[in-house]
Design a protein around this motif. Structure first.
Motif, PDB file in Angstrom:
ATOM      1  N   TYR A  37      10.621  -2.404   9.824  1.00 15.69           N
ATOM      2  CA  TYR A  37      11.084  -1.091   9.382  1.00 15.69           C
ATOM      3  C   TYR A  37      11.358  -1.055   7.883  1.00 15.69           C
ATOM      4  O   TYR A  37      11.396   0.016   7.283  1.00 15.69           O
ATOM      5  CB  TYR A  37      12.338  -0.688  10.159  1.00 15.69           C
ATOM      6  CG  TYR A  37      12.072  -0.433  11.616  1.00 15.69           C
ATOM      7  CD1 TYR A  37      11.401   0.717  12.017  1.00 15.69           C
ATOM      8  CD2 TYR A  37      12.477  -1.325  12.599  1.00 15.69           C
ATOM      9  CE1 TYR A  37      11.142   0.964  13.351  1.00 15.69           C
ATOM     10  CE2 TYR A  37      12.224  -1.084  13.943  1.00 15.69           C
ATOM     11  CZ  TYR A  37      11.559   0.060  14.311  1.00 15.69           C
ATOM     12  OH  TYR A  37      11.302   0.301  15.638  1.00 15.69           O
ATOM     13  N   ASP A  38      11.532  -2.231   7.292  1.00 17.98           N
ATOM     14  CA  ASP A  38      11.703  -2.270   5.838  1.00 17.98           C
ATOM     15  C   ASP A  38      10.426  -1.833   5.131  1.00 17.98           C
ATOM     16  O   ASP A  38      10.460  -1.463   3.969  1.00 17.98           O
ATOM     17  CB  ASP A  38      12.092  -3.679   5.398  1.00 17.98           C
ATOM     18  CG  ASP A  38      11.115  -4.727   5.897  1.00 17.98           C
ATOM     19  OD1 ASP A  38      10.791  -4.733   7.105  1.00 17.98           O
ATOM     20  OD2 ASP A  38      10.650  -5.545   5.077  1.00 17.98           O
ATOM     21  N   PHE A  69       8.312   0.492   6.594  1.00 12.68           N
ATOM     22  CA  PHE A  69       7.901   1.798   7.123  1.00 12.68           C
ATOM     23  C   PHE A  69       8.008   2.871   6.048  1.00 12.68           C
ATOM     24  O   PHE A  69       8.960   2.891   5.273  1.00 12.68           O
ATOM     25  CB  PHE A  69       8.809   2.207   8.291  1.00 12.68           C
ATOM     26  CG  PHE A  69       8.359   1.695   9.634  1.00 12.68           C
ATOM     27  CD1 PHE A  69       8.002   0.373   9.808  1.00 12.68           C
ATOM     28  CD2 PHE A  69       8.303   2.539  10.735  1.00 12.68           C
ATOM     29  CE1 PHE A  69       7.588  -0.107  11.055  1.00 12.68           C
ATOM     30  CE2 PHE A  69       7.900   2.075  11.978  1.00 12.68           C
ATOM     31  CZ  PHE A  69       7.542   0.758  12.141  1.00 12.68           C
ATOM     32  N   GLY A  70       7.052   3.767   6.058  1.00 14.14           N
ATOM     33  CA  GLY A  70       7.153   4.956   5.233  1.00 14.14           C
ATOM     34  C   GLY A  70       7.598   6.126   6.081  1.00 14.14           C
ATOM     35  O   GLY A  70       7.875   5.975   7.279  1.00 14.14           O
TER      36      GLY A  70
END
Lengths: 338, 338, 338, 338
Positions: free
Chosen positions: B141-142, B144-145
């Motif tokens: 998730y770091d 993820f856009g």
């Protein structure tokens, strides 16, 4: 504040909660949290201070991080309508008998002339009118992350004497949107506003002056969920203190985090409009278990007890007065004010 | 394909639509679109080719961009269940009388041994079983856009003779999920699957062989809206060709874009499960105006008429056969298949 | 309005766009659309009229549907801050030389004393201060649908002379948030507000007085997508006229529908805060193709040309004055104002 | 199961977790929860039983509620590929030495011929192939609520001996997607699937046979948040036991509720595709505090200890075998399997 003075001067016309200055012990760690993770935009930074803003804000900053030896809140800033309101603030707080200082433009980077006040509750307030304009990122979707903070919305403060604090804010023409009370009419917590939202400031019963939290809003709830997922991916889930959840009071969908110095920041959505004069005040019973959490969740103890100390105008940590209310009530009421 | 052969050999066990290779004329422009804007992850890149994958994919790539003199589709790749299925593919297409080539591991970077086929419809197919594993970003998730593409899902191809193409795919053990037909039983478009979703491949009536589009899915609809907002902020709104909207057929919430070379890519959500043997086939009338757009939106003409040419196994552009159906029907039916 | 008078009296303190009364030809069909499909709450109904409100509203109604022989707009209502502002409205519009009528409490069901005005632009305005309070459904999640309208937000009106209309509203202390202009400084459309949002009213160049649309907001974008899906399932996709899409101007994510009488209603999200006195006015070039649609979508012609006629205070349909601007400009600019 | 037999017969080809029958003590209360609040569709109901299904399901039911004297799980149903697989099930479980009963079509309403089994873990299984088709509500957006359950997805069972249970399921051709293990290789929990998702069944270490929960999926996360808000508005927040949150294992965004009888139901999104033969098995350390909650949330004790008893084929409550593992490990591991 037990022998509170009142002022005969007109209070300044406060527009809204506008900015906050935090003393942080590790500027790089704080930069990582607020900029890299939460995505706040950096207006200015050097080795001592970082000025940040959210995506719909066009003033120079809504958050200042300043390197210092111990974590604390250095300034809580309100914007006033006109330069005349700075004069009004100076007179008004002067009449209240608290310390007031007029400061020249630029004494806080990005802002015009200032009035600094040690308010009757012990908080270091900053009033400003003029501020440098910067790019508003409302439509800079190329810079949006999976969560995009839009505006600083409110402060939540701990103070031992809620009725006195509430009256002080009513005198400043704040209005009440929601409150927690018991059947005797005692008020345990108040949400009060200037801009037509649920609050610019919330009062929570507790040892103070301390800042419980400050809050930014986002547009949609999935953005708040993403922040949690993101922190999980960074193996920083300890930053998440409470939530995500839905407040009974205010109806906000919330997440509370602790920054690297333990300062508590909320990200939430949404607000409702309170701008009509007859906006109904919503009263919650202190015995309603959904007042704190609409979903009935219990609350982590740290959230009740921990908060950020505040500095006085000489940058010294303010002593904290202990809340004198019944322990029993505290046990029951606890986080109601949050 | 009018005198289609049939095979007596068992067809290969095809798992799913797996990858695509596009020839692009400006590698940097394509990299910007697929990586910087759409956020696909880069597994490998050099001056000639870029291998990309979506966030839930753990194979080397699902999209290859290869620099070339003219835009085209170079390969449409299916994964088969086992190495034996490569032998099966070789035999099966051999019996069909089309060109078949066995290629050694590594002839496509990241993949094991291959069977390349010029299929009876004219498309350059690639079958593979083994592939290099890379990091699956499901919980990254770091990284993820605001929109995060998860998986390559399907291809949509233009071919003049739908009944023949449909039978060819049925013989390969594809199943039909939804179709557009008229009251005489004529099929205008078919959605066909191997994995238990609505489709791995859709057949659309038109001049072919051409690729109408390929599609990635995302989890939630707001991600698709963000892609539009993002392109707007980049002042590239011309990349948006159709949508966002809801398909009647397939129930997908879709967006169609044109990449810098005009290749059409869809981003959509969601799919429904079709894995039970009695999964109902949904038949849409060609006269139902919501079959194309559940919301009744009209469709931009380019979406009907434009598509990507495909190469043969010698990297030469395949000639296109014209659809011989009634112009009148075409006018009415047009995009039904899409 | 070519020889507009100005008033010396102070204008009323208008809080916000508050309500609308529509004449509809088939009350049951309108009830189905606004209540069953859009989910507005019914405060009161009989055979002649239905009073509806959205979920965060606590006043008696924000929409009145009244049965009548021909579709029209009967009243556009603003709330004023205090009863004294009714007096102010009476004086102010009296000085403007337009028809003004004071009406007793209850002459509009649920409202207190009223001032009705035929304003200089030809619109039948209603000013009220007092209103009956009803249940606010903010947290009545048991009654929420997949899309939940929260508040009436604004009106968009067609009027031939934008500079005159703009000045009229500036005189009433409306402020401008965004505008479409050309390089000569001509203003083609203005978004103007009293509450601190993008607008309470937007001015669009066109034949008028006519109401282009009125708008309710929702919290999240998926709710707007659901309305489309819902109309599709009802086989009423013809209710969808334009969108969903993102406006350049105002940044709203919008959907325009036509009710059974052709009245246009928008559902949108979100708004940004405009409450600081120095809120930047955003100017869009009339030549910017993303001003109308951030995603570059073209706009259906009906959206430019069709709108609701308005009644005068005697319930007679007002004649429409034709916009005298250049046809050429109209072709280019068209819907810019929307 | 300590002296587990193995079978030489081929196991049945199980398609997926398909249905569940619960004994409930107050049919009206359960109807209210599953139909009125969670929105499941009712296929059939009388005074004794209610058959429900989710919106994308086209078989007669995925949940049966049956009135009875004490809450329990009466049947856990899997669908098999063909009628021959019923024969296979009969032979296979016969060889395992457990009780097997063939039952005629209609012995469970809506289903064809059945094989009922008391499986080696003590669970009352039902295998079916044929089932009555009913309307699939995939596009019945007119019937969608703010949360819309789409499909029954999986079961989670408590059983004392995980390695034995895991082997039993591997023999039935279930595959492992994710597992929790310690550094010695001990498996504490397994997620196993037939359909290409994360799981049809999860094994959790604990006293058993008991059903920990069953799960339906929704499309988007806001739907899960709405269920919480809805329960709050009904003043039934006690139905919420855990979540919403994100699992580390499986990456699901989850909510666990307790129905009026204490049966635990999960609503979650989303799944990832596991259909390729080399789908990577994800191993979580039992010491990873994000395995249970990606966000690091602690877990309410009831979630570890409470579960639904199961009936045998004579409708008698099965005795529960106590998990014999180390208490210390249990304290640490506890909910890992969930």
């Amino acid at each position: 504040m037990s022998t509170a003075k009142s002022a005969t001067a007109a209070p300044p016309d406060i527009l809204r909660a506008a900015a906050l200055e935090l003393v942080v012990t590790d500027l790089e760690a704080s930069r990582n949290f607020y900029h890299d993770v939460l995505g706040l935009l950096i207006t200015f930074e050097n080795a001592e201070e970082i000025h940040l803003r959210a995506f719909e804000e066009y003033l120079h900053h809504s958050l200042v991080l300043r390197k210092g030896p111990a974590a604390a809140v250095r300034r809580i800033s309100y914007r006033v309508r006109s330069p005349r309101d700075l004069d009004a603030a100076e007179r008004y707080f002067g009449e209240l008998g608290v310390r007031v200082e007029r400061r020249a433009k630029g004494s806080t980077r990005g802002l015009g002339e200032l009035v600094h006040v040690q308010d009757p509750l012990g908080f270091p307030l900053e009033f400003f009118c003029e501020a440098e304009h910067v790019e508003r990122y409302t439509q800079r979707y190329d810079a949006f992350g999976a969560a995009t903070l839009l505006r600083l919305d409110h402060f939540n403060i701990l103070t031992p004497d809620i009725p006195a604090a509430r009256q002080y804010l009513l005198d400043l023409n704040f209005k009440v949107s929601e409150e927690i009370r018991d059947e005797l009419g005692t008020t345990f917590a108040s949400w009060m506003y200037r801009k037509p939202s649920v609050h610019d400031i919330a009062l929570t019963q507790g040892d103070g002056p301390r800042l419980h939290h400050f809050a930014f809003n986002v547009q949609e709830r999935h953005e708040i969920l993403h922040i949690c997922d993101h922190l999980g991916a960074l193996r920083q889930s300890e930053r998440i203190e409470r939530g995500p959840g839905r407040h009974g009071v205010s109806n906000a969908f919330y997440l509370y985090m602790r920054d690297p110095d333990g300062h508590r920041v909320e990200v939430f959505t949404a607000n409702y409009y309170t701008g009509d004069p007859d906006n109904p005040v919503k009263i919650w019973s202190v015995h309603d278990n959904q007042r704190r959490s609409w979903w009935g969740h219990s609350i982590i103890p740290s959230w009740y007890t921990e908060a950020s100390g505040v500095l006085n105008l000489d940058d010294e940590l303010q002593p904290v007065a202990t809340h004198q209310g019944s322990i029993e009530l505290k046990a029951t009421v606890g986080a109601d004010g949050y």
